[in-house]
Design a protein around this motif. Structure first.
Motif, PDB file in Angstrom:
ATOM      1  N   GLY A 119      33.263  39.386  28.687  1.00  0.00           N
ATOM      2  CA  GLY A 119      34.487  39.230  27.924  1.00  0.00           C
ATOM      3  C   GLY A 119      34.254  38.423  26.660  1.00  0.00           C
ATOM      4  O   GLY A 119      33.342  37.611  26.600  1.00  0.00           O
TER       5      GLY A 119
ATOM      6  N   ILE B   9      42.285  34.386  35.392  1.00  0.00           N
ATOM      7  CA  ILE B   9      41.586  35.634  35.083  1.00  0.00           C
ATOM      8  C   ILE B   9      42.526  36.582  34.357  1.00  0.00           C
ATOM      9  O   ILE B   9      42.176  37.173  33.340  1.00  0.00           O
ATOM     10  N   SER B  10      43.776  36.690  34.841  1.00  0.00           N
ATOM     11  CA  SER B  10      44.689  37.631  34.168  1.00  0.00           C
ATOM     12  C   SER B  10      45.056  37.144  32.775  1.00  0.00           C
ATOM     13  O   SER B  10      45.469  37.941  31.952  1.00  0.00           O
TER      14      SER B  10
ATOM     15  N   VAL C   7      38.226  29.771  34.711  1.00  0.00           N
ATOM     16  CA  VAL C   7      37.528  30.666  35.632  1.00  0.00           C
ATOM     17  C   VAL C   7      36.112  30.142  35.885  1.00  0.00           C
ATOM     18  O   VAL C   7      35.667  30.029  37.026  1.00  0.00           O
TER      19      VAL C   7
ATOM     20  N   ILE D  91      41.344  33.445  47.137  1.00  0.00           N
ATOM     21  CA  ILE D  91      42.017  33.944  45.925  1.00  0.00           C
ATOM     22  C   ILE D  91      43.032  35.025  46.289  1.00  0.00           C
ATOM     23  O   ILE D  91      44.142  35.062  45.768  1.00  0.00           O
TER      24      ILE D  91
ATOM     25  N   VAL E 274      36.217  27.057  38.140  1.00  0.00           N
ATOM     26  CA  VAL E 274      36.488  27.333  39.552  1.00  0.00           C
ATOM     27  C   VAL E 274      35.254  27.949  40.219  1.00  0.00           C
ATOM     28  O   VAL E 274      34.868  27.557  41.323  1.00  0.00           O
ATOM     29  N   VAL E 275      34.619  28.913  39.519  1.00  0.00           N
ATOM     30  CA  VAL E 275      33.410  29.532  40.094  1.00  0.00           C
ATOM     31  C   VAL E 275      32.366  28.458  40.379  1.00  0.00           C
ATOM     32  O   VAL E 275      31.776  28.407  41.466  1.00  0.00           O
TER      33      VAL E 275
ATOM     34  N   SER F 152      42.830  35.628  30.806  1.00  0.00           N
ATOM     35  CA  SER F 152      41.552  35.453  30.108  1.00  0.00           C
ATOM     36  C   SER F 152      41.259  33.984  29.797  1.00  0.00           C
ATOM     37  O   SER F 152      40.694  33.661  28.765  1.00  0.00           O
TER      38      SER F 152
ATOM     39  N   LEU G 238      30.074  35.981  32.854  1.00  0.00           N
ATOM     40  CA  LEU G 238      31.419  35.921  32.298  1.00  0.00           C
ATOM     41  C   LEU G 238      31.395  36.055  30.784  1.00  0.00           C
ATOM     42  O   LEU G 238      32.260  36.691  30.197  1.00  0.00           O
TER      43      LEU G 238
ATOM     44  N   ALA H  23      42.559  30.459  39.830  1.00  0.00           N
ATOM     45  CA  ALA H  23      41.551  31.375  39.293  1.00  0.00           C
ATOM     46  C   ALA H  23      42.173  32.733  38.984  1.00  0.00           C
ATOM     47  O   ALA H  23      41.905  33.329  37.942  1.00  0.00           O
ATOM     48  N   TRP H  24      43.035  33.187  39.881  1.00  0.00           N
ATOM     49  CA  TRP H  24      43.644  34.507  39.717  1.00  0.00           C
ATOM     50  C   TRP H  24      44.480  34.573  38.435  1.00  0.00           C
ATOM     51  O   TRP H  24      44.311  35.470  37.598  1.00  0.00           O
TER      52      TRP H  24
ATOM     53  N   LEU I  15      39.028  31.675  30.214  1.00  0.00           N
ATOM     54  CA  LEU I  15      37.646  31.626  30.684  1.00  0.00           C
ATOM     55  C   LEU I  15      37.168  30.242  31.138  1.00  0.00           C
ATOM     56  O   LEU I  15      36.487  30.138  32.168  1.00  0.00           O
TER      57      LEU I  15
END
Lengths: 305, 304
Positions: B30, B264-265, B272, B245, B275-276, B267, B26, B260-261, B269
């Motif tokens: 980004g 992500i949109s 995200v 998701i 959650v991962v 950014s 990740l 998470a979705w 981080l």
């Protein structure tokens, strides 16, 4: 069913046989009567032709918008236009042309991602299966790590952060989907490794890279085709899901997943807008799965599942 | 006990490596400083933010910093919501877990009976039908299936609500959409297991002793046939949490996948990453439990 099953079956039969360890004629005979294999191969071949010759087959430019001609119904609807047999989308783009070009995106991503993951997974699996010991432990560990990562989420995040493009999506999926290749190649190699011709090759002092390449790998070809089809389908459906969520291939590229996503806001009034690309995806995935199952049946008869 | 410790050690090692990889992937893909500084920030602003958040340090140092906080339950602060990530995930996770459980119940209650019936008469019509169901099921993209259900049951028939998570009815369609994808795999494994077990000597003995076929089937055969299915089910549950998701964003179920979705949109981080990590930990825990359960069910597995 019958008219699909005759004409396009030759290419698939050849590839099945070329990789078959069983006597060729027996496999060929089985292939000719295997309905799933014939249908799957036929549909897939049609899709490949569609993708390759998209510029010739598509009646319109898939990117040209015609706002005066928005949301035309497909030929079975009421507000139809003979120039657009599948109607037009919310921007007035010809749906049939976008569907035809969409085959390119799906097949390209599916094939390339499958090749990348197949290379990684096969290398890992064959090395682990042949050498065993520490290498095997390492590869098994890496497989466990990979399986523990939520693949959709990681793919989405990485693709979104680095800006979605066809290339990025393909590479990310290729780097993520090698696990099944590694698992199957590892256990298949372990079995082939014990056979006499491998022992013989070792006894005459053949170098291990050569043993892997010319003695082991040819005997794994059937498994490779079966897993290859599964992973190709997997990559295609993941690309569609990523693009559907708006974080994969970016507009205005005609990806089937993206088309479903773009049609979401019209789906209650014009459900065919989500139905047509969805059916195409379904047919492509079904064809690839049928082909894979068929190859497995033809090359290893006896088991129907 | 030795097996238990070895398995636990492996799980911890896997968790560590997963956290390194997801952190690295990740961060490489980004630039978090640009995301924090926001749109239209000048390059000085971005550099300032980078220093302020310690993002100019080497990546391994940042990772160790993040890990030491994560071990204390601190996953950072959401850039968008401005609240601790752990709190956000804690709020949303129960919804995803409920969805996963329902989906799994749906999948198992469809797949196991079908697998058993198919195994009883291999190559029969029922068996072929089950096979075709599996093939067709595997070819159906989840998100498309979900949309079709929304159109049919939500809009045309108006039986079920199409978005939100106010009542149990909101969970029916998402659970089916998420669950059917796991059905073919569970069905194939149940069928294969049953066929193998039914061919074993002890089943023949049980039948020869005159036990009723129902008793033989359910008490003796199925119990042994489902051992591998237990592992697969744990694995599938993990996949479902990861796959939720897609489903959660379609049905606007505000679970961890939905979180998470949108993160992500935006950014976002830290969210995200959190959650991962949490989903990976749940998966690792589930496979650990499944392995231990299997070792308990089948003592031969403990020797390795």
């Amino acid at each position: 069913m019958n008219d699909i099953s005759h004409a396009p079956s030759f290419g698939d039969d050849d590839s099945t046989i070329a990789n078959s360890p069983t006597p060729r004629q027996a496999a060929y005979a089985r292939a000719r009567t295997h309905i799933g294999l014939l249908i799957g191969g036929g549909v897939l071949l049609t899709m490949v032709v569609m993708a390759l010759f998209a510029p010739l087959l598509a009646p319109h430019d898939p990117y040209v918008q015609d706002l005066a001609n928005r949301l035309v119904d497909p030929f079975w609807g009421q507000k139809t236009n003979p120039a657009n047999p599948f109607g037009t989308d919310g921007f007035g783009r010809d749906y049939l042309s976008r569907i035809i070009y969409g085959a390119r995106v799906s097949l390209f991503i599916g094939a390339v991602a499958m090749l990348i993951s197949g290379f990684i997974g096969t290398t890992m699996g064959v090395l682990a299966g042949y050498f065993g010991g520490k290498i095997d432990h390492l590869v098994t560990f890496l497989i466990t790590v990979r399986l523990s990562m939520p693949v959709v989420l990681v793919a989405l995040a990485v693709v979104a952060m680095s800006g979605g493009s066809l290339g990025v999506v393909t590479v990310v999926l290729g780097l993520l989907l090698w696990d099944r290749f590694a698992v199957v190649m590892r256990s298949a190699t372990q079995q082939v490794r014990r056979l006499e011709f491998v022992t013989a090759a070792e006894a005459v002092g053949m170098a291990w890279p050569k043993i892997l390449w010319s003695e082991i790998l040819p005997n794994l070809a059937n498994h490779l085709i079966v897993i290859g089809t599964l992973e190709m389908a997997h990559a295609i459906v993941l690309e569609a899901a990523l693009s559907f969520l708006g974080l994969g291939v970016q507009p205005p590229t005609p990806s089937w997943g993206l088309m479903v996503s773009e049609a979401k806001s019209y789906m209650f009034f014009d459900p065919w807008l989500i139905t047509i690309p969805g059916v195409m995806l379904f047919l492509l995935l079904l064809a690839i799965n049928l082909l894979g199952d068929g190859v497995r049946d033809v090359t290893s008869p006896g088991e129907i599942w | 006990m030795g097996y238990f410790l070895k398995r636990l050690g492996l799980a911890l090692l896997v968790a560590l490596v997963v956290s390194v990889i997801s952190f690295g992937a990740l961060r490489i893909s980004g630039d978090i400083a640009t995301a924090i500084a926001g749109e239209g920030a000048s390059s000085e602003d971005i550099e300032f933010t980078r220093k302020q958040h310690g993002l100019d340090r080497p990546l391994p140092i940042q990772y160790l910093d993040w890990l030491s906080h994560a071990l204390q339950g601190d996953l950072g602060t959401s850039l968008y919501f401005r609240v601790p990530v752990a709190e956000l995930i804690g709020d949303r996770l129960p919804i995803s877990l409920a969805l996963g459980c329902l989906a799994l119940i749906f999948a198992v209650s469809l797949a196991v009976p079908l697998g058993v019936v198919a195994a009883l008469k291999p190559n029969s019509i029922v068996d072929r039908l089950a096979l075709w169901l599996a093939v067709v099921g595997q070819a159906m993209p989840t998100f498309w299936f979900a949309l079709l259900m929304i159109v049919v049951f939500g809009a045309w028939l108006r039986w079920l609500p199409i978005s939100g998570n106010e009542s149990w009815k909101n969970f029916i369609m998402p659970a089916i959409a998420l669950g059917y994808y796991a059905t073919p795999a569970i069905m194939r494994l149940t069928r294969a297991g049953m066929i193998e077990v039914l061919g074993l000597d002890y089943i023949r003995t049980a039948r020869a002793m005159g036990l009723r076929s129902g008793t033989v089937l359910f008490k003796h055969a199925l119990r042994n046939a489902v051992i591998p299915v237990v592992s697969l089910t744990a694995v599938q549950f993990g996949f479902m949490l990861g796959g939720s998701i897609v489903i959660e964003s379609i049905f606007s179920l505000h679970g961890a996948g939905h979180l998470a979705w949108i993160s992500i949109s935006r950014s976002d981080l830290p969210v995200v990453q959190g959650v991962v990590l949490v989903l990976a930990l749940i998966y690792i825990l589930l496979t650990l439990l499944a392995d231990l359960l299997n070792a308990w069910l089948d003592p031969r597995l403990r020797i390795e």
